[in-house]
Design a protein around this motif. Structure first.
Motif, mmCIF file in Angstrom:
data_model
loop_
_atom_site.group_PDB
_atom_site.id
_atom_site.type_symbol
_atom_site.label_atom_id
_atom_site.label_comp_id
_atom_site.label_asym_id
_atom_site.label_seq_id
_atom_site.Cartn_x
_atom_site.Cartn_y
_atom_site.Cartn_z
ATOM 1 N N MET A 1 0.842 -1.194 0.000
ATOM 2 C CA MET A 1 0.000 0.000 0.000
ATOM 3 C C MET A 1 0.883 1.252 0.000
ATOM 4 O O MET A 1 1.786 1.385 0.817
ATOM 5 N N ASN A 2 0.620 2.164 -0.931
ATOM 6 C CA ASN A 2 1.375 3.403 -1.022
ATOM 7 C C ASN A 2 0.659 4.537 -0.287
ATOM 8 O O ASN A 2 -0.566 4.627 -0.334
ATOM 9 N N ALA A 3 1.450 5.378 0.352
ATOM 10 C CA ALA A 3 0.869 6.473 1.134
ATOM 11 C C ALA A 3 1.634 7.765 0.909
ATOM 12 O O ALA A 3 2.803 7.770 0.504
ATOM 13 N N VAL A 4 0.946 8.861 1.203
ATOM 14 C CA VAL A 4 1.557 10.194 1.209
ATOM 15 C C VAL A 4 1.300 10.792 2.584
ATOM 16 O O VAL A 4 0.232 10.584 3.173
ATOM 17 N N ILE A 5 2.267 11.513 3.108
ATOM 18 C CA ILE A 5 2.110 12.208 4.389
ATOM 19 C C ILE A 5 1.873 13.692 4.128
ATOM 20 O O ILE A 5 2.564 14.297 3.295
ATOM 21 N N TYR A 6 0.890 14.257 4.823
ATOM 22 C CA TYR A 6 0.682 15.711 4.789
ATOM 23 C C TYR A 6 0.785 16.226 6.224
ATOM 24 O O TYR A 6 0.086 15.750 7.120
ATOM 25 N N ALA A 7 1.675 17.200 6.448
ATOM 26 C CA ALA A 7 1.863 17.790 7.775
ATOM 27 C C ALA A 7 1.726 19.302 7.659
ATOM 28 O O ALA A 7 2.169 19.900 6.675
ATOM 29 N N ARG A 8 1.126 19.910 8.681
ATOM 30 C CA ARG A 8 0.935 21.371 8.645
ATOM 31 C C ARG A 8 1.098 21.972 10.033
ATOM 32 O O ARG A 8 0.669 21.388 11.030
ATOM 33 N N ASP A 14 10.215 29.836 12.647
ATOM 34 C CA ASP A 14 10.783 28.662 13.316
ATOM 35 C C ASP A 14 10.115 28.303 14.639
ATOM 36 O O ASP A 14 10.579 27.415 15.348
ATOM 37 N N ARG A 15 9.037 28.995 14.992
ATOM 38 C CA ARG A 15 8.395 28.717 16.276
ATOM 39 C C ARG A 15 7.739 27.338 16.289
ATOM 40 O O ARG A 15 7.593 26.731 17.328
ATOM 41 N N GLN A 16 7.322 26.852 15.136
ATOM 42 C CA GLN A 16 6.688 25.541 15.053
ATOM 43 C C GLN A 16 7.340 24.720 13.955
ATOM 44 O O GLN A 16 7.853 25.264 12.981
ATOM 45 N N SER A 17 7.301 23.405 14.126
ATOM 46 C CA SER A 17 7.921 22.516 13.141
ATOM 47 C C SER A 17 6.980 21.352 12.841
ATOM 48 O O SER A 17 6.203 20.917 13.694
ATOM 49 N N THR A 18 7.079 20.849 11.622
ATOM 50 C CA THR A 18 6.287 19.683 11.220
ATOM 51 C C THR A 18 7.016 18.369 11.533
ATOM 52 O O THR A 18 6.487 17.295 11.249
ATOM 53 N N ASP A 19 8.202 18.459 12.125
ATOM 54 C CA ASP A 19 9.040 17.260 12.326
ATOM 55 C C ASP A 19 8.326 16.171 13.123
ATOM 56 O O ASP A 19 8.399 14.991 12.774
ATOM 57 N N ARG A 20 7.665 16.560 14.220
ATOM 58 C CA ARG A 20 7.005 15.559 15.072
ATOM 59 C C ARG A 20 5.906 14.842 14.294
ATOM 60 O O ARG A 20 5.785 13.613 14.377
ATOM 61 N N GLN A 21 5.086 15.601 13.567
ATOM 62 C CA GLN A 21 4.000 14.991 12.791
ATOM 63 C C GLN A 21 4.554 13.984 11.786
ATOM 64 O O GLN A 21 4.055 12.852 11.681
ATOM 65 N N ASP A 24 5.955 10.830 13.575
ATOM 66 C CA ASP A 24 4.895 9.953 14.086
ATOM 67 C C ASP A 24 4.206 9.189 12.960
ATOM 68 O O ASP A 24 3.905 7.997 13.086
ATOM 69 N N LEU A 25 3.954 9.878 11.853
ATOM 70 C CA LEU A 25 3.255 9.243 10.733
ATOM 71 C C LEU A 25 4.156 8.227 10.020
ATOM 72 O O LEU A 25 3.680 7.176 9.572
ATOM 73 N N ASN A 26 5.441 8.511 9.932
ATOM 74 C CA ASN A 26 6.379 7.527 9.363
ATOM 75 C C ASN A 26 6.440 6.284 10.244
ATOM 76 O O ASN A 26 6.530 5.162 9.749
ATOM 77 N N THR A 39 6.210 13.178 0.975
ATOM 78 C CA THR A 39 5.782 13.945 2.147
ATOM 79 C C THR A 39 5.600 15.409 1.771
ATOM 80 O O THR A 39 6.473 16.002 1.121
ATOM 81 N N PHE A 40 4.468 15.969 2.149
ATOM 82 C CA PHE A 40 4.179 17.385 1.908
ATOM 83 C C PHE A 40 4.111 18.097 3.251
ATOM 84 O O PHE A 40 3.418 17.638 4.166
ATOM 85 N N GLU A 41 4.826 19.220 3.378
ATOM 86 C CA GLU A 41 4.833 19.988 4.621
ATOM 87 C C GLU A 41 4.442 21.431 4.330
ATOM 88 O O GLU A 41 4.959 22.040 3.386
#
Length: 209
Positions: A1-8, A14-21, A24-26, A39-41
């Motif tokens: 199964m193929n997937a794409v990750i979207y994080a926002r 630099d106050r917020q980062s998509t790294d954690r999202q 976790d999804l990976n 992956t789209f950020e």
């Protein structure tokens, strides 16, 4: 199964980062033998209309065009904070047989047997309405506090003569500077970075971009 990750995240600096999202999804994908192909950020407010969120639009277009099986999102609010906008995105995915999995809520559009999740739209509506009410409450409290501060003689805005240090602007408007260096137009950069056109024009002039 193929997937794409979207994080926002909402912050454009630099106050917020998509790294954690993304991490976790990976992790979720790895545990469930799901192959993440892209992956789209995005750094933009979730209150924006769908058409004002270029990375989200690009993500959905990519998934549909390439017949991706599932879109992985950390939580429902990452898809949007407006009920109508979220439901429009969900409908588009349904119509194109693109599943979405929301990790925090442990919900997806399609269930394991391929049938549509009968509770998803109800859940989105309830959660979205609560979020909208909370935003209105926050706005009311802020406006009330601001009005009291002014009534007590307080003054809003920066002190006369104050200028933000250039080094601070370089960090705060990093994404704006990056877009301008790429040759992005002022209006396009303002939309992508969720700032005003006048702000981009000032940055462009100050950094000779």
């Amino acid at each position: 199964m193929n997937a794409v990750i979207y994080a926002r995240v909402s912050s454009t600096n630099d106050r917020q980062s998509t790294d954690r999202q993304v991490s976790d999804l990976n992790g979720y994908a790895s545990k469930n033998d799901i192959n993440v192909v892209k992956t789209f950020e995005e750094h933009i407010s979730g209150a924006k209309r769908n058409e004002e969120r270029p990375i989200l639009c690009e993500c959905l277009d990519y998934c549909i065009k390439n017949k991706v099986d599932i879109l992985l999102i950390s939580e429902l609010s990452r898809l949007g904070r407006n009920v109508d906008e979220v439901l429009a995105n969900v409908k588009r995915c349904k119509d194109n047989n693109l599943n979405i999995y929301f990790q925090k809520e442990n919900l997806s559009i399609f269930q394991a047997d391929g049938t549509k999740n009968p509770f998803l739209n109800i859940f989105i509506s309830v959660l979205g309405t609560c979020a909208e009410m909370e935003r209105e409450n926050i706005k009311f409290r802020l406006n009330s506090g601001r009005a009291k501060y002014i009534a007590d003689g307080g003054k809003l805005g920066r002190k006369e003569g104050y200028r933000k240090p250039k080094e601070q602007k370089e960090v705060e408007y990093k994404e704006v500077i990056k877009e301008l260096k790429k040759g992005t137009s002022v209006r396009r950069a303002a939309k992508l970075c969720d700032v005003s056109v006048s702000t981009v024009q000032r940055i462009k002039a100050e950094f000779n971009l």
